[in-house]
Design a protein around this motif. Structure first.
Motif, PDB file in Angstrom:
ATOM      1  N   ILE A 121      -2.120  -4.615  -7.532  1.00  0.00           N
ATOM      2  CA  ILE A 121      -0.649  -4.563  -7.358  1.00  0.00           C
ATOM      3  C   ILE A 121       0.032  -5.824  -6.453  1.00  0.00           C
ATOM      4  O   ILE A 121      -0.179  -5.886  -5.345  1.00  0.00           O
ATOM      5  CB  ILE A 121      -0.087  -3.260  -6.502  1.00  0.00           C
ATOM      6  CG1 ILE A 121      -0.802  -1.780  -7.108  1.00  0.00           C
ATOM      7  CG2 ILE A 121       1.387  -3.218  -6.678  1.00  0.00           C
ATOM      8  CD1 ILE A 121      -0.480  -1.963  -8.732  1.00  0.00           C
ATOM      9  N   ASP A 129      -9.147   0.086   6.665  1.00  0.00           N
ATOM     10  CA  ASP A 129      -8.339  -1.139   6.919  1.00  0.00           C
ATOM     11  C   ASP A 129      -8.969  -2.203   5.802  1.00  0.00           C
ATOM     12  O   ASP A 129     -10.008  -2.503   6.288  1.00  0.00           O
ATOM     13  CB  ASP A 129      -8.538  -1.720   8.150  1.00  0.00           C
ATOM     14  CG  ASP A 129      -7.614  -2.623   8.522  1.00  0.00           C
ATOM     15  OD1 ASP A 129      -7.044  -3.106   7.372  1.00  0.00           O
ATOM     16  OD2 ASP A 129      -7.360  -3.224   9.753  1.00  0.00           O
ATOM     17  N   ILE A 130      -8.293  -2.303   4.696  1.00  0.00           N
ATOM     18  CA  ILE A 130      -8.874  -3.265   3.686  1.00  0.00           C
ATOM     19  C   ILE A 130      -8.802  -4.611   4.161  1.00  0.00           C
ATOM     20  O   ILE A 130      -9.777  -5.508   3.785  1.00  0.00           O
ATOM     21  CB  ILE A 130      -7.924  -3.380   2.522  1.00  0.00           C
ATOM     22  CG1 ILE A 130      -6.442  -3.626   2.694  1.00  0.00           C
ATOM     23  CG2 ILE A 130      -7.996  -2.039   1.890  1.00  0.00           C
ATOM     24  CD1 ILE A 130      -5.991  -4.314   1.578  1.00  0.00           C
ATOM     25  N   PHE A 183       9.920  -0.261   0.787  1.00  0.00           N
ATOM     26  CA  PHE A 183      11.364  -0.726   0.082  1.00  0.00           C
ATOM     27  C   PHE A 183      12.586  -0.280   0.979  1.00  0.00           C
ATOM     28  O   PHE A 183      13.372  -1.011   1.351  1.00  0.00           O
ATOM     29  CB  PHE A 183      11.461  -0.268  -1.333  1.00  0.00           C
ATOM     30  CG  PHE A 183      13.048  -0.448  -1.853  1.00  0.00           C
ATOM     31  CD1 PHE A 183      13.021  -1.814  -2.679  1.00  0.00           C
ATOM     32  CD2 PHE A 183      14.049   0.411  -2.165  1.00  0.00           C
ATOM     33  CE1 PHE A 183      14.162  -2.048  -3.003  1.00  0.00           C
ATOM     34  CE2 PHE A 183      15.253   0.124  -2.264  1.00  0.00           C
ATOM     35  CZ  PHE A 183      15.428  -1.147  -3.065  1.00  0.00           C
ATOM     36  N   GLY A 233       3.973   6.422  -1.115  1.00  0.00           N
ATOM     37  CA  GLY A 233       4.447   5.482  -2.225  1.00  0.00           C
ATOM     38  C   GLY A 233       3.672   5.268  -3.276  1.00  0.00           C
ATOM     39  O   GLY A 233       3.233   6.400  -4.002  1.00  0.00           O
ATOM     40  N   SER A 237       3.400  -8.341  -6.985  1.00  0.00           N
ATOM     41  CA  SER A 237       4.732  -8.130  -6.775  1.00  0.00           C
ATOM     42  C   SER A 237       5.613  -9.060  -7.657  1.00  0.00           C
ATOM     43  O   SER A 237       5.056 -10.437  -7.986  1.00  0.00           O
ATOM     44  CB  SER A 237       5.222  -8.248  -5.478  1.00  0.00           C
ATOM     45  OG  SER A 237       6.758  -8.549  -5.244  1.00  0.00           O
ATOM     46  N   GLY A 265       0.594   4.078  -4.194  1.00  0.00           N
ATOM     47  CA  GLY A 265      -0.649   4.220  -4.318  1.00  0.00           C
ATOM     48  C   GLY A 265      -0.844   5.772  -4.166  1.00  0.00           C
ATOM     49  O   GLY A 265      -1.632   6.112  -5.177  1.00  0.00           O
ATOM     50  N   ILE A 308      -4.291  -9.162   5.026  1.00  0.00           N
ATOM     51  CA  ILE A 308      -4.113  -7.583   4.338  1.00  0.00           C
ATOM     52  C   ILE A 308      -3.848  -7.948   2.853  1.00  0.00           C
ATOM     53  O   ILE A 308      -4.779  -7.288   2.054  1.00  0.00           O
ATOM     54  CB  ILE A 308      -2.837  -7.061   5.070  1.00  0.00           C
ATOM     55  CG1 ILE A 308      -3.379  -6.791   6.718  1.00  0.00           C
ATOM     56  CG2 ILE A 308      -2.633  -5.495   4.379  1.00  0.00           C
ATOM     57  CD1 ILE A 308      -2.170  -6.203   7.370  1.00  0.00           C
TER      58      ILE A 308
HETATM   59  N1  LIG Z   1       8.265  -0.729  -3.415  1.00  0.00           N
HETATM   60  C1  LIG Z   1       8.501  -1.930  -4.114  1.00  0.00           C
HETATM   61  O1  LIG Z   1       9.653  -2.105  -4.416  1.00  0.00           O
HETATM   62  C2  LIG Z   1       7.391  -2.757  -4.118  1.00  0.00           C
HETATM   63  C3  LIG Z   1       7.511  -4.081  -4.846  1.00  0.00           C
HETATM   64  C4  LIG Z   1       6.560  -4.983  -5.035  1.00  0.00           C
HETATM   65  C5  LIG Z   1       5.510  -4.878  -4.677  1.00  0.00           C
HETATM   66  N2  LIG Z   1       5.085  -3.561  -4.182  1.00  0.00           N
HETATM   67  C6  LIG Z   1       3.780  -3.299  -3.671  1.00  0.00           C
HETATM   68  O2  LIG Z   1       3.215  -2.084  -4.048  1.00  0.00           O
HETATM   69  C7  LIG Z   1       2.304  -1.765  -3.051  1.00  0.00           C
HETATM   70  C8  LIG Z   1       2.581  -0.496  -2.458  1.00  0.00           C
HETATM   71  O3  LIG Z   1       3.871  -0.625  -2.042  1.00  0.00           O
HETATM   72  P1  LIG Z   1       4.535   0.760  -1.534  1.00  0.00           P
HETATM   73  O4  LIG Z   1       6.212   0.488  -1.573  1.00  0.00           O
HETATM   74  O5  LIG Z   1       4.092   1.987  -1.920  1.00  0.00           O
HETATM   75  O6  LIG Z   1       4.371   0.600   0.195  1.00  0.00           O
HETATM   76  P2  LIG Z   1       4.459   1.710   1.337  1.00  0.00           P
HETATM   77  O7  LIG Z   1       4.357   1.211   2.615  1.00  0.00           O
HETATM   78  O8  LIG Z   1       5.140   2.793   0.792  1.00  0.00           O
HETATM   79  O9  LIG Z   1       2.643   2.075   1.131  1.00  0.00           O
HETATM   80  C9  LIG Z   1       1.730   1.094   1.334  1.00  0.00           C
HETATM   81  C10 LIG Z   1       0.585   1.893   1.840  1.00  0.00           C
HETATM   82  O10 LIG Z   1      -0.495   0.860   2.429  1.00  0.00           O
HETATM   83  C11 LIG Z   1      -1.043   1.303   3.521  1.00  0.00           C
HETATM   84  N3  LIG Z   1      -1.544  -0.021   4.121  1.00  0.00           N
HETATM   85  C12 LIG Z   1      -0.989  -1.128   4.562  1.00  0.00           C
HETATM   86  N4  LIG Z   1      -1.975  -1.820   5.221  1.00  0.00           N
HETATM   87  C13 LIG Z   1      -3.065  -1.208   5.078  1.00  0.00           C
HETATM   88  C14 LIG Z   1      -4.580  -1.896   5.235  1.00  0.00           C
HETATM   89  N5  LIG Z   1      -4.746  -3.224   5.988  1.00  0.00           N
HETATM   90  N6  LIG Z   1      -5.462  -1.215   4.671  1.00  0.00           N
HETATM   91  C15 LIG Z   1      -5.147   0.146   4.199  1.00  0.00           C
HETATM   92  N7  LIG Z   1      -4.061   0.532   3.998  1.00  0.00           N
HETATM   93  C16 LIG Z   1      -2.901   0.019   4.436  1.00  0.00           C
HETATM   94  C17 LIG Z   1      -0.024   1.817   4.159  1.00  0.00           C
HETATM   95  O11 LIG Z   1      -0.587   2.670   5.325  1.00  0.00           O
HETATM   96  C18 LIG Z   1       0.852   2.557   3.367  1.00  0.00           C
HETATM   97  O12 LIG Z   1       0.247   3.847   3.030  1.00  0.00           O
HETATM   98  C19 LIG Z   1       2.220  -2.944  -1.833  1.00  0.00           C
HETATM   99  O13 LIG Z   1       1.257  -3.766  -2.307  1.00  0.00           O
HETATM  100  C20 LIG Z   1       3.391  -3.612  -2.136  1.00  0.00           C
HETATM  101  O14 LIG Z   1       3.533  -5.040  -1.838  1.00  0.00           O
HETATM  102  C21 LIG Z   1       6.243  -2.766  -3.785  1.00  0.00           C
END
Ligand SMILES: NC(=O)c1ccc[n+]([C@@H]2O[C@H](COP(=O)([O-])OP(=O)(O)OC[C@H]3O[C@@H](n4cnc5c(N)ncnc54)[C@H](O)[C@@H]3O)[C@@H](O)[C@H]2O)c1
Length: 263
Positions: free
Chosen positions: A153, A77-78, A205, A25, A155, A27, A126
């Motif tokens: 990051i 694990d953060i 998403f 995603g 939201s 990251g 988390i």
């Molecule tokens: N995708 C969207 O539309 C959207 C919108 C607003 C905010 N965000 C934020 O963006 C960030 C990334 O989202 P994304 O859509 O790429 O999500 P994603 O689920 O595709 O990726 C998130 C990653 O975080 C890792 N993760 C989860 N818990 C963890 C922990 N305790 N320790 C370490 N790693 C952990 C997961 O294994 C995963 O690889 C998140 O903080 C999410 O809340 C995303």
């Protein structure tokens, strides 16, 4: 500081970065951008297998382009403060750290009335405490490096709610509060900003809309730029805020939503 005639490239050569939740995603896209621009980049994720795969692919990509390729990964694990502390020490290898991207996060769809307390606590632990633990562990290393930056990051849910439930919205609003505070506390040494993504096409998403494909169609019609955001749209802003191009920007919250929220 760059004067009017002192042009400088957007570059992270000689700098180091830790990106949390970077196995996939947003990251992962951020790790690609930062490493592609020259940063020694460390991918952290709860999912070690996918993190390792992401690091290998990124290394191979950079190698094939003839670019420097220092990419590492770690299973972290953060939400585990001790693990974060130890992993930070290993990630920086005594050198200091230039960039911390607090991206790892999670959500589930749940109404408040029936939300298990454990789910509320886990999500806060988390998303919010995890971000705090990473900042806390990184600060001494960031302070050693001129021009260091944190990008959190959060939201759009911090502004308008949603994103699965109150647990998520509250955790993200907490991140923005932490950002504003740290920007003051860490100035002038470390800049701290947040990004509020909205509707970015990632696994997180897709999981939210898997049950309602028609909803996605409706959603795109509500976005003035008429498409879902891509992880790279956020990665570009992360790289900007982490770079010297944003040298006078701190304590800001940047909404990236294709124009949807304020139209
Ligand atoms: N995708 C969207 O539309 C959207 C919108 C607003 C905010 N965000 C934020 O963006 C960030 C990334 O989202 P994304 O859509 O790429 O999500 P994603 O689920 O595709 O990726 C998130 C990653 O975080 C890792 N993760 C989860 N818990 C963890 C922990 N305790 N320790 C370490 N790693 C952990 C997961 O294994 C995963 O690889 C998140 O903080 C999410 O809340 C995303």
């Amino acid at each position: 500081m760059a004067g009017a005639n002192h042009w400088h490239e957007l570059s992270f050569n000689g700098r180091s970065a830790v990106v949390t939740g970077a196995a996939r995603g947003i990251g992962r896209a951020a790790a690609h951008r930062l490493a592609g621009l020259g940063a020694r980049t460390v991918i952290w994720d709860l999912d070690g297998e996918v993190a390792e795969q992401a690091a290998t692919e990124l290394r191979e990509l950079l190698k094939s382009q003839g670019r420097p390729h220092s990419v590492d990964w770690a299973h972290v694990d953060i939400s585990d403060a001790d693990a974060v502390e130890q992993s930070m020490e290993r990630a920086v290898s005594g050198d200091g750290l230039d960039v911390l991207v607090n991206n790892a996060g999670t959500t589930t769809v749940h109404e408040t009335e029936s939300m298990p307390l454990e789910l509320w606590e886990r999500t806060l632990r988390i998303n919010l405490s995890g971000t705090f633990y990473c900042c806390r562990a990184a600060i001494p290393y960031l302070k050693r490096r001129p021009g260091a930056a944190i990008v959190n990051i959060s939201s759009s849910s911090a502004l308008v709610g949603g994103g699965g439930g109150g647990h998520y919205a509250a955790s993200k609003a907490g991140i923005d509060g932490l950002t504003r505070h740290l920007a003051r506390e860490l100035a002038p040494d470390v800049r701290v900003n947040s990004i509020q993504p909205r509707t970015i096409e990632t696994d997180l998403f897709q999981a939210r809309y898997a049950h309602a494909p028609m909803e996605q169609e409706k959603l795109i019609n509500q976005i003035p730029l008429r498409r879902l955001g891509q992880p790279e749209d956020i990665a570009d802003a992360i790289a900007f805020l982490a770079s010297d191009w944003a040298a006078y920007i701190t304590g800001q919250i940047l909404l990236i939503d294709g124009g949807r929220t304020y139209q």
